[in-house]
Design an enzyme around this catalytic site. Structure first.
Site, PDB file in Angstrom:
ATOM      1  N   TYR A 115       5.740   4.065  -6.204  1.00  0.00           N
ATOM      2  CA  TYR A 115       6.062   5.280  -5.632  1.00  0.00           C
ATOM      3  C   TYR A 115       6.644   6.566  -6.462  1.00  0.00           C
ATOM      4  O   TYR A 115       6.929   6.069  -7.920  1.00  0.00           O
ATOM      5  CB  TYR A 115       7.062   4.926  -4.446  1.00  0.00           C
ATOM      6  CG  TYR A 115       8.696   4.733  -5.360  1.00  0.00           C
ATOM      7  CD1 TYR A 115       9.302   5.586  -5.671  1.00  0.00           C
ATOM      8  CD2 TYR A 115       8.681   3.070  -5.752  1.00  0.00           C
ATOM      9  CE1 TYR A 115      10.831   5.079  -6.758  1.00  0.00           C
ATOM     10  CE2 TYR A 115      10.020   2.499  -6.514  1.00  0.00           C
ATOM     11  CZ  TYR A 115      10.980   3.175  -6.710  1.00  0.00           C
ATOM     12  OH  TYR A 115      12.267   3.334  -7.190  1.00  0.00           O
ATOM     13  N   ILE A 138      15.840   0.805   2.459  1.00  0.00           N
ATOM     14  CA  ILE A 138      16.302   1.863   2.800  1.00  0.00           C
ATOM     15  C   ILE A 138      15.621   1.951   4.873  1.00  0.00           C
ATOM     16  O   ILE A 138      15.006   1.511   4.229  1.00  0.00           O
ATOM     17  CB  ILE A 138      16.824   3.547   2.199  1.00  0.00           C
ATOM     18  CG1 ILE A 138      14.797   3.673   2.165  1.00  0.00           C
ATOM     19  CG2 ILE A 138      17.780   3.408   1.486  1.00  0.00           C
ATOM     20  CD1 ILE A 138      15.315   5.219   1.384  1.00  0.00           C
TER      21      ILE A 138
END
Length: 539
Positions: free
Chosen positions: A28, A58
């Protein structure tokens, strides 16, 4: 204020998508809406590895990863309430920050996964499959789930050779190879807990990586295997089978189990010739050549411990199972003598051939497998010899003994009584057993052994004087030859049949010419019964 997911690339094939509870590995880039980057897995040189849906991420990322395929790329916008909220991450993420993630999924698996096997080619014939404790040779390409190649036996140009099911391989490969046939191709997908686990292999394979092996099985055997024999053609007539100590001539094609040709006697246009059961060939071939008939075709499958072992030889790789398709051309034993089969004998069979007789006969000569070598019939004339004079091979001299005119027989001659190891170039192969079909057409009785000329009546007491026509006390070759010719023409004497007249007469004259001066005197001249036994044959 809401989670936004943009699917920027979706692969055509998506056999599996992320579900809550799956473990994923992904790369990412993390940035703020103004493009400022705050984090990147690429910068660390390793994927981010985590369980999905278990609160390890998250909330927005937990939701955004669900449904992703390996190699899929997503652009994710996560509002603060699904990210780090009003607190942020001191020094990295400010409070109430919207986060942008560019995500590429590399790998996914679940703790309940098992080894997956997809066979995309299986041979029609599969006489045997891989079992625990078998030894296999296979080629493979090893990739990660995203297709990245981490290893290949093809690149090394050498198979991977190993036992199966005894812990020499990662557990997933041990499972994935079971049940394979030689020549089969399959894809084996292995979750990390059945591969290299959390630590990886410390080289090319990272921790928690799923592995994909594209495998083709080339070879398979078990250390307990003996040879296997498949009879392909057994002649209806098989009077004799090979035994230990026999000498065989055979053709063969030698291949590996996958069909790769490594040697052929046919390509050399020459049989392979060897003793059997004496250690002259590999142990498996020594065993496989026992009990064969001339003309038989069989397949001999030899495990490596009875072949060329772990080291291999030449074009034969180590630990290779060998397949020999053989055709037995002939065999014999060094103790063999001439074999005679009488096919026809006239009712009146009183005069039998003996040493010194002059014979005229027809024959067809062939090898044991029926290959025709020669035939007097095709030449339109008989073969003529003096029996026992060395004009033919010893086996033929033996095979023509005690035969009567009109008799037909088959004479089988082993090579040590035929043309031996060398054969006759372009005509008779070395070490070949010969088969002669013979018909005796004419027999002229020979003279007693040691004689080249005999009298049919009483010998003149004045023989020397009769030969010495000019009465000069010396006989020249011309006088001697003329006299012998007259005796033969008038029936008073007989020459040994089958020999050249001039050669016989010259030999007789030379024997009488004791001082070698080209003349025979009365003192030199002696009849045979006047000779000592150790001297030459005379009149």
């Amino acid at each position: 204020t809401e989670l936004s997911v943009e699917r920027r690339f979706v692969p055509e094939s998506c056999p599996r998508a992320v579900r809550p509870g799956d473990f994923v590995r992904y790369h990412y880039l993390g940035a703020f809406p103004d493009g400022t980057r705050f984090d990147s897995s690429y910068d660390r040189g390793s994927t981010f590895n985590v369980f999905v849906g278990k609160g390890q991420l998250i909330a927005g990322m937990d939701q955004a990863l669900v449904g992703m395929c390996v190699n899929e790329r997503r652009f994710v916008k996560i509002p603060p309430k699904l990210a780090y909220g009003s607190e942020g991450v001191p020094g990295v993420i400010p409070p109430n920050a919207v986060l942008h993630f560019d995500v590429l999924l590399i790998d996914l698996w679940n703790s309940e996964d098992e080894v997956q096997v997809q066979t995309y080619f299986r041979p029609e014939k599969c006489p045997r499959t891989v079992q625990v404790s078998d030894f296999v040779r296979y080629h493979y390409n090893g990739t990660f789930l995203d297709g990245t190649l981490f290893d290949s036996s093809h690149n090394r140009m050498r198979t991977y050779d190993t036992y199966v099911g005894i812990g020499w391989l990662i557990p997933g490969m041990d499972q994935g190879l079971l049940g394979m046939c030689v020549g089969e191709k399959r894809i084996i997908t292995i979750p990390p807990f059945l591969a290299y686990g959390e630590a990886g292999d410390g080289k090319e394979i990272p921790g928690q990586a799923s592995l994909v092996f594209d495998v083709v099985l080339l070879d398979l055997h078990n250390p307990k295997d003996g040879i296997a024999i498949e009879n392909q053609l057994v002649p209806e007539s098989c009077e004799r089978r090979s035994q230990t100590g026999d000498f065989l001539r055979y053709h063969y094609n030698g291949t590996l189990l996958d069909g790769t040709l490594f040697d052929s006697s046919y390509s050399r246009n020459r049989t392979y010739d060897t003793y059997v059961g004496k250690g002259y060939v590999i142990a498996g071939m020594d065993e496989g050549l026992l009990g064969v008939c001339t003309g038989e075709k069989r397949r001999i499958i030899i495990p490596p411990h009875l072949g060329y072992g772990e080291e291999g030889r030449g074009k034969i790789p180590g630990s290779a199972v060998l397949v020999f398709d053989i055709h037995v051309v002939d065999f014999h034993n060094p103790s063999d003598s001439v074999s005679i089969t009488v096919n026809y004998k006239p009712s009146n069979c009183t005069v039998l051939s003996k040493k010194g007789d002059y014979l005229k006969y027809h024959y067809n000569a062939s090898l044991l497998d029926g290959t025709l070598l020669d035939s007097t019939h095709s030449l339109g004339k008989t073969y003529n010899i003096v029996l026992g004079s060395g004009q033919v091979v010893l086996g033929m001299d033996m095979g023509l003994q005690d035969m009567c005119v009109g008799e037909r027989r088959t004479v089988v001659i082993p090579p040590h009584l035929g043309y031996g190891e060398d054969g006759v170039e372009g005509e008779v192969p070395g070490s070949a057993v010969l088969v002669f079909d013979i018909e005796l057409l004419e027999l002229v009785s020979g003279l007693p052994e040691g004689y080249m000329f005999v009298w049919n009546g009483e010998v003149s007491p004045n023989l020397f004087e009769e030969i010495d026509q000019n009465h000069d006390g010396e006989v020249l070759l011309e006088e001697f030859s003329e006299y012998i010719q007259t005796q033969v023409d008038t029936g008073k004497g007989k020459l040994a049949p089958g020999f050249d007249f001039e050669m016989i007469v010259k030999n007789m004259f030379t024997n009488q010419d004791r001082d070698g001066n080209g003349k025979v005197t009365a003192e030199e001249f002696k009849l045979k019964d006047q000779e000592a036994k150790e001297e030459h044959d005379e009149l």
